[in-house]
Write a protein that holds these residues in place. Structure first.
Motif, PDB file in Angstrom:
ATOM      1  N   ASP A   1       0.825  -1.207   0.000  1.00 52.97           N
ATOM      2  CA  ASP A   1       0.000   0.000   0.000  1.00 52.97           C
ATOM      3  C   ASP A   1       0.858   1.255   0.000  1.00 52.97           C
ATOM      4  N   GLY A   2       0.376   2.288  -0.688  1.00 54.27           N
ATOM      5  CA  GLY A   2       1.064   3.572  -0.698  1.00 54.27           C
ATOM      6  C   GLY A   2       2.041   3.686  -1.840  1.00 54.27           C
ATOM      7  N   SER A   3       2.076   4.859  -2.480  1.00 57.65           N
ATOM      8  CA  SER A   3       2.940   5.043  -3.642  1.00 57.65           C
ATOM      9  C   SER A   3       4.413   4.933  -3.287  1.00 57.65           C
ATOM     10  N   GLU A   4       4.796   5.351  -2.074  1.00 54.41           N
ATOM     11  CA  GLU A   4       6.208   5.288  -1.698  1.00 54.41           C
ATOM     12  C   GLU A   4       6.681   3.846  -1.573  1.00 54.41           C
ATOM     13  N   LEU A   5       5.921   3.017  -0.846  1.00 55.88           N
ATOM     14  CA  LEU A   5       6.307   1.617  -0.716  1.00 55.88           C
ATOM     15  C   LEU A   5       6.208   0.896  -2.057  1.00 55.88           C
ATOM     16  N   LEU A   6       5.232   1.275  -2.888  1.00 59.20           N
ATOM     17  CA  LEU A   6       5.096   0.642  -4.196  1.00 59.20           C
ATOM     18  C   LEU A   6       6.307   0.944  -5.067  1.00 59.20           C
ATOM     19  N   PHE A   7       6.865   2.143  -4.943  1.00 56.51           N
ATOM     20  CA  PHE A   7       8.093   2.465  -5.685  1.00 56.51           C
ATOM     21  C   PHE A   7       9.188   1.460  -5.335  1.00 56.51           C
ATOM     22  N   PHE A   8       9.405   1.227  -4.047  1.00 55.71           N
ATOM     23  CA  PHE A   8      10.470   0.317  -3.644  1.00 55.71           C
ATOM     24  C   PHE A   8      10.146  -1.126  -4.004  1.00 55.71           C
ATOM     25  N   GLU A   9       8.865  -1.487  -4.021  1.00 60.72           N
ATOM     26  CA  GLU A   9       8.492  -2.837  -4.442  1.00 60.72           C
ATOM     27  C   GLU A   9       8.762  -3.029  -5.934  1.00 60.72           C
ATOM     28  N   LYS A  10       8.463  -2.015  -6.742  1.00 64.38           N
ATOM     29  CA  LYS A  10       8.782  -2.101  -8.164  1.00 64.38           C
ATOM     30  C   LYS A  10      10.293  -2.189  -8.363  1.00 64.38           C
ATOM     31  N   LEU A  11      11.031  -1.396  -7.608  1.00 63.85           N
ATOM     32  CA  LEU A  11      12.486  -1.437  -7.731  1.00 63.85           C
ATOM     33  C   LEU A  11      13.009  -2.811  -7.347  1.00 63.85           C
ATOM     34  N   ARG A  12      12.515  -3.384  -6.274  1.00 58.88           N
ATOM     35  CA  ARG A  12      12.934  -4.728  -5.857  1.00 58.88           C
ATOM     36  C   ARG A  12      12.621  -5.748  -6.954  1.00 58.88           C
ATOM     37  N   THR A  13      11.402  -5.701  -7.474  1.00 55.44           N
ATOM     38  CA  THR A  13      10.965  -6.665  -8.486  1.00 55.44           C
ATOM     39  C   THR A  13      11.786  -6.541  -9.756  1.00 55.44           C
ATOM     40  N   TRP A  14      11.984  -5.332 -10.223  1.00 59.44           N
ATOM     41  CA  TRP A  14      12.650  -5.129 -11.509  1.00 59.44           C
ATOM     42  C   TRP A  14      14.161  -5.240 -11.409  1.00 59.44           C
ATOM     43  N   MET A  15      14.743  -4.962 -10.235  1.00 59.48           N
ATOM     44  CA  MET A  15      16.168  -5.234 -10.043  1.00 59.48           C
ATOM     45  C   MET A  15      16.459  -6.719 -10.224  1.00 59.48           C
ATOM     46  N   ARG A  16      15.562  -7.565  -9.732  1.00 60.86           N
ATOM     47  CA  ARG A  16      15.755  -9.011  -9.860  1.00 60.86           C
ATOM     48  C   ARG A  16      15.546  -9.462 -11.300  1.00 60.86           C
TER      49      ARG A  16
END
Length: 314
Positions: free
Chosen positions: A189-204
């Motif tokens: 939830d939240g745009s800030e946490l979603l940013f880091f989740e996208k970064l985690r997902t796409w870094m992998r």
């Protein structure tokens, strides 16, 4: 500022180019952009007219016509064919998920004769057909940004014929469908946490060069190296640190875009070397020239603040 907040701000600056870029890649495949119609992965979208006031393409110009393709090599190599332009200027610019410009095809790089290019993933080891030039993409998802010189409305028909002669097709007709962008996990939830989740997902999904992978290790305390999301059930302390770090990182990027050391003329920033941050990937037409900075001299802020102006911000 806590150590975790400072690390989150650094991760934002580091990861912003890829997250922003891939958000726009996804949007392009679904909605298109300006006069460019939406096109699925591995197909070109061709502008059919010159840009005008309603086109919000960043740094758009009125003497070239655009052709853009989002490519996904997860299913196998693609064959790119370009026609003979008979001396007309054109360029196909290849951009990886991290926004590195890793190859160029066009008049300055490869000439204007017809050509065939095999686009592969970095680890592909098959046989390149005779008469074909291989271009190895550093990441499975990448973008081709094409520009065709056009001498006014009366020249559009000739440009459109060249666009239609520029094709992408699988090397193997039995190639699997492209996987597309992996979606972030649900429950964040939240745009800030979603940013880091996208970064985690796409870094992998789209690992960078080995030196950058080593650099990413510093972000382990943020959960960016975790196999599954830590953000759906993040602690209050972690949530606050990531939220604050997101804000601080965003401020740094926005400040750097307007306060860089680039020379100015009549109020315009002259960013002659804005794209010179690729240190690792030099395929067809890409020159290994001295970069803006290096890994020991603040290269990451340079890269994040010099995100290629291909997409509309907002």
């Amino acid at each position: 500022m806590s150590d975790l907040e400072a690390l989150a701000a650094e991760a934002y600056v580091y990861g912003f180019p890829m997250v922003f870029n891939l958000n726009e890649v996804d949007r392009f495949t679904r909605e298109g952009m300006g006069s460019l119609q939406a096109s699925p992965f591995n197909g070109f979208s061709h502008a059919i007219g010159l840009a005008g006031p309603k086109d919000t393409f960043v740094s758009v110009n009125n003497d070239t016509v655009y052709s853009i393709a989002q490519i996904d090599l997860s299913g196998g190599p693609l064959m790119l064919r370009v026609p003979d332009t008979d001396g007309r200027y054109y360029v196909l610019q290849f951009v990886d998920a991290w926004t590195n410009n890793f190859a160029y095809v066009g008049r300055r790089a490869t000439g204007t004769a017809a050509g065939s290019y095999l686009l592969t993933g970095a680890g592909w080891s098959g046989e390149v057909p005779a008469g074909v030039t291989r271009i190895a993409a550093p990441t499975a998802v990448a973008t081709i940004v094409g520009r065709w010189a056009c001498d006014g409305p009366g020249d559009l028909a000739a440009v459109q014929a060249l666009q239609q002669g520029t094709t992408l097709e699988p090397l193997d007709p039995a190639t699997s469908p492209p996987a597309g962008l992996p979606a972030p996990q649900d429950g964040v939830d939240g745009s800030e946490l979603l940013f880091f989740e996208k970064l985690r997902t796409w870094m992998r999904a789209f690992p960078p060069s080995a030196p950058d992978r080593a650099y990413q290790e510093r972000f382990a305390p943020l959960g960016l190296l975790d196999e599954t999301t830590p953000y759906a059930a993040a602690s209050t302390e972690t949530t606050q640190a990531l939220t604050s770090g997101h804000r601080l990182g965003k401020e740094r990027v926005e400040y750097a875009t307007t306060h860089s050391g680039s020379p100015e003329q009549n109020g315009w920033k002259l960013t002659y070397h804005a794209f010179d941050y690729n240190l690792d990937f030099f395929e067809t037409g890409a020159l290994n020239t001295p970069p803006v900075g290096d890994r020991g001299q603040g290269r990451r802020p340079h890269r994040a603040c010099r995100l290629r102006p291909r997409w509309t911000v907002g």
